[in-house]
Design an enzyme around this catalytic site. Structure first.
Site, PDB file in Angstrom:
ATOM      1  CG  HIS A  85      -2.103  -0.970   0.929  1.00 30.64           C
ATOM      2  ND1 HIS A  85      -2.740  -0.411  -0.302  1.00 30.64           N
ATOM      3  CD2 HIS A  85      -2.683  -1.652   1.556  1.00 30.64           C
ATOM      4  CE1 HIS A  85      -4.265  -1.131  -0.134  1.00 30.64           C
ATOM      5  NE2 HIS A  85      -4.026  -1.866   0.495  1.00 30.64           N
ATOM      6  NE  ARG A 113       8.338  -9.599 -23.764  1.00 33.92           N
ATOM      7  CZ  ARG A 113       8.486  -8.465 -23.378  1.00 33.92           C
ATOM      8  NH1 ARG A 113       7.565  -7.882 -23.829  1.00 33.92           N
ATOM      9  NH2 ARG A 113       9.934  -9.509 -23.252  1.00 33.92           N
ATOM     10  NE  ARG A 116       9.000 -12.536 -28.730  1.00 35.21           N
ATOM     11  CZ  ARG A 116       9.037 -12.681 -27.744  1.00 35.21           C
ATOM     12  NH1 ARG A 116      10.637 -12.324 -26.910  1.00 35.21           N
ATOM     13  NH2 ARG A 116       8.542 -12.835 -26.233  1.00 35.21           N
ATOM     14  CD  GLU A 165      15.209 -13.157 -27.273  1.00 33.04           C
ATOM     15  OE1 GLU A 165      14.772 -13.263 -25.813  1.00 33.04           O
ATOM     16  OE2 GLU A 165      14.982 -14.870 -27.938  1.00 33.04           O
ATOM     17  CG  ASN A 172      14.434  -8.529 -20.889  1.00 39.65           C
ATOM     18  OD1 ASN A 172      15.620  -7.502 -20.501  1.00 39.65           O
ATOM     19  ND2 ASN A 172      13.164  -9.035 -21.034  1.00 39.65           N
ATOM     20  CG  ASP A 173      15.330 -15.079 -22.717  1.00 39.62           C
ATOM     21  OD1 ASP A 173      16.176 -14.919 -21.750  1.00 39.62           O
ATOM     22  OD2 ASP A 173      14.741 -14.356 -23.365  1.00 39.62           O
ATOM     23  NE  ARG A 196      13.659 -13.280 -18.817  1.00 38.75           N
ATOM     24  CZ  ARG A 196      12.547 -13.361 -19.620  1.00 38.75           C
ATOM     25  NH1 ARG A 196      13.469 -13.614 -20.759  1.00 38.75           N
ATOM     26  NH2 ARG A 196      11.728 -12.284 -19.838  1.00 38.75           N
ATOM     27  CB  CYS A 212      12.923  -5.390 -28.062  1.00 44.26           C
ATOM     28  SG  CYS A 212      13.447  -7.073 -28.197  1.00 44.26           S
TER      29      CYS A 212
HETATM   30  C1  PEP Z   1      14.853 -10.355 -23.849  1.00 39.74           C
HETATM   31  O1  PEP Z   1      14.711 -11.757 -23.759  1.00 39.74           O
HETATM   32  O2  PEP Z   1      15.176  -9.771 -23.279  1.00 39.74           O
HETATM   33  C2  PEP Z   1      12.727 -10.421 -24.657  1.00 39.74           C
HETATM   34  C3  PEP Z   1      12.706  -9.317 -24.861  1.00 39.74           C
HETATM   35  O3  PEP Z   1      12.036 -11.475 -24.912  1.00 39.74           O
HETATM   36  P1  PEP Z   1      11.655 -11.886 -23.168  1.00 39.74           P
HETATM   37  O4  PEP Z   1      12.049 -11.447 -22.497  1.00 39.74           O
HETATM   38  O5  PEP Z   1       9.498 -11.604 -24.237  1.00 39.74           O
HETATM   39  O6  PEP Z   1      12.181 -12.607 -22.969  1.00 39.74           O
HETATM   40 MG    MG Z   2      13.301 -13.073 -24.819  1.00 41.10          MG
END
Ligand code: PEP
Ligand code: MG
Length: 557
Positions: free
Chosen positions: A191, A293, A329, A417, A440-441, A451, A488
């Site tokens: 909160h 996505r 994608r 990735e 991210n990947d 991750r 991305c």
């Molecule tokens: C990534 O891996 O950075 C990405 C954009 O794909 P997702 O987060 O959907 O795995």
């Molecule tokens: Mg990814």
């Protein structure tokens, strides 16, 4: 505490504030001896009524405050009033009173039972623990005839510090008097966080060492970095607050398009999940979609959706950004996003398994149907889709995918990735029209760190120089080939890192639409040359903390 001391926590609402610390008023203390006493049988009925009257009085006061508040404040006050009269909790308390427990002791004991239950359930329920304890304290104060606990009204603009703040404490706070919230406990969905967002004041939660900060100590709260500086140099603190106010103004007034101050174009685009989120994204200063996505729309589907259904979904997104770039994608099934109709369930290591584009080996028709649907949506909307595949590891995979996309008259790309794809970026780029880096990947696979793991968050920090070196290779390959290199992943939402990415050769940044104005505004204040210098400085570092510091210093020059 004479010297400056820096405490760290989880940043929740960005911005800086500087002022003296205040703590909420004392919670009522109930005499332990009285706790153990027993109410005579003939007085239990009256004691039970005393409790229900006290609960009703507290609930009434909270509802009264709710009627004078609005938005989230009114909602939390009403919800807390509801807790004071919750059937289960009131029932458990009166049952104890009827066995002879004094009303305050009964309220304390039944709260303990509920706290244990909420904590076991975890998640959002666990975050309601603070609310219930707050209701208990208000009712116990009412029963003891002492003042209701809560937040003091300071004479000067102050920073409110607390163990955790109950909704009834925070709802209705005056942001002119309480200029920041800092708690020792709580999470980003507590909160405290909700109210701080509504009030638009900086907020940091889960700060260790907070208890030692005394009332009146001057503190500088940085809601972006998640730091609390106790007794900082006053002039520096005041200047930092002023600088952050100016930055916030620049973010508010930024409307695009994405450019550095010397006119270098950088596309600021949005990550979306379906038609609704794409339409919402159009109200932010974005110039298209950098990542749709598609798998997110089908997470709970037992069977493959029909081509017609898919076409309608993709067309919604293309229509929302009519005439602008929309990158769709293909299904990133598997690992953290399993799809019932295609993901293998028996893989020992799903993030390294048959994930993303790899599903097409055993199920080529699923990818063909999807590409047919995207092409049909493109024709129907008159907006040519940019289509990319996730989890590409080799130039051969990129070539095979690109052929399928081009055959249908669309623009072909792949995600970078997997470190292998980054290392062979020139060869990958030779096969496609564009690439987009999924940081991210890419960070997860570069650092061999899941991750999803909170324990490994330091390793999966998007500022890890090793991952940034790979992005540099891809960026330079893109510049050499004259082809677009986007990012991305979450990295594209960080305004400082965005400048570094541009310096590394990235020309499109796609993230949650809410991040777009801060990223665009930051870029508009730096030259391409400064971005390149920041990138160079970052590549010379070996850890994320040094990388951030190097970028900050380079961009300040
Ligand atoms: C990534 O891996 O950075 C990405 C954009 O794909 P997702 O987060 O959907 O795995
Ligand atoms: Mg990814």
């Amino acid at each position: 505490m004479g010297q400056t001391q820096v405490l760290n926590g989880t940043p929740v609402v960005s911005g800086k504030a500087y002022g003296p610390a205040v703590w909420p008023g004392e919670r009522p203390v109930y005499d332990p001896e009285a706790m153990a006493s027993t109410i005579a049988e003939e007085e239990r009925e009256v004691e039970s009524r005393r409790f229900t009257d006290a609960a009703a009085a507290v609930a009434g006061r909270l509802r009264d405050r709710a009627s004078h508040a609005s938005g989230a404040a009114a909602e939390v006050l009403t919800a807390t009033a509801g807790l004071a009269e919750d059937r289960g909790w009131v029932g458990a308390t009166t049952a104890l009173i009827k066995k002879g427990t004094p009303a305050p002791a009964a309220a304390i004991a039944s709260t303990e039972q509920f706290v244990e239950m909420f904590t076991k359930v975890g998640g959002l329920m666990a975050e309601r623990v603070t609310d219930l304890k707050d209701v208990r304290d208000r009712i116990v104060a009412e029963l003891l005839g002492v003042p209701e606990p809560g937040v003091p009204e300071p004479d000067v603009a102050s920073v409110l510090l607390a163990d955790d703040l109950a909704p009834a404490d925070t709802a209705g706070l005056d942001p002119a008097l309480i200029i920041a919230l800092v708690t020792r406990l709580g999470g980003p969905t507590s909160h405290t966080a909700i109210i701080a967002r509504q009030l638009g004041i900086p907020c940091v939660v889960a700060v260790s060492g907070l208890t030692d900060v005394p009332v009146g100590a001057p503190v500088l709260v940085d809601g972006t970095a998640g730091t609390i500086e106790v007794s900082p140099d006053e002039a520096t603190a005041v200047a930092a607050v002023e600088q952050s106010r100016k930055e916030a103004e620049a973010v508010k007034s930024w409307t695009g398009p994405g450019r550095t101050s010397d006119g270098h174009e950088v596309l600021v685009v949005a990550n979306v999940a379906d038609g609704a989120s794409a339409r919402t994204a159009t109200s932010f200063p974005v110039e298209g979609v950098g990542l749709f996505r598609t798998e997110l729309a089908f997470l709970d589907r037992p069977d493959e959706p029909s081509v017609e259904e898919q076409t309608a979904l993709y067309k919604e997104v293309l229509d929302a950004f009519d005439g602008q770039k929309v990158v769709i994608r293909t299904l990133d099934a598997g690992s953290d996003k399993p799809l019932k109709f295609v993901t293998k369930l028996d893989e020992p290591n799903p993030s390294l398994g048959v994930r993303g584009n790899r599903i097409a080996t055993d199920n080529p028709q699923i990818r063909e149907h999807q590409l047919d649907a995207i092409a049909a949506a493109g024709k129907a909307s008159g907006n040519t889709p940019w289509v990319m595949a996730p989890m590409i590891a080799t130039p051969a995979e990129a070539a095979e995918f690109a052929a399928q996309v081009r055959e249908r008259g669309m623009i072909a790309g792949v995600m970078v990735e997997v470190p292998a794809a980054a290392i062979l970026a020139p060869a990958i780029l030779a096969e496609v029209d564009f690439v987009s880096i999924g940081t991210n990947d890419l960070t997860q696979y570069t650092m061999a760190a899941d991750r999803m793991s909170p324990e490994l968050a330091g390793l999966t920090d998007p500022w890890q120089p090793a991952a940034l070196h790979l992005i540099h290779s891809v960026g330079q390959a893109g510049v050499a080939a004259g082809k677009s290199v986007g990012v991305c992943g979450e990295a594209a939402a960080d305004p400082l890192l965005a400048c570094v990415l541009v310096g590394l050769g990235v020309n499109s940044l796609s993230a949650a639409p809410a991040a777009s104005a801060a990223v665009g505004a930051r870029l508009s204040g730096v030259t391409l040359d400064q971005c390149r210098k920041a990138a160079e400085a970052v590549l010379a570092t070996t850890d994320p903390v040094a990388a951030r510091a190097a970028a900050t210093a380079a961009l300040a020059d």
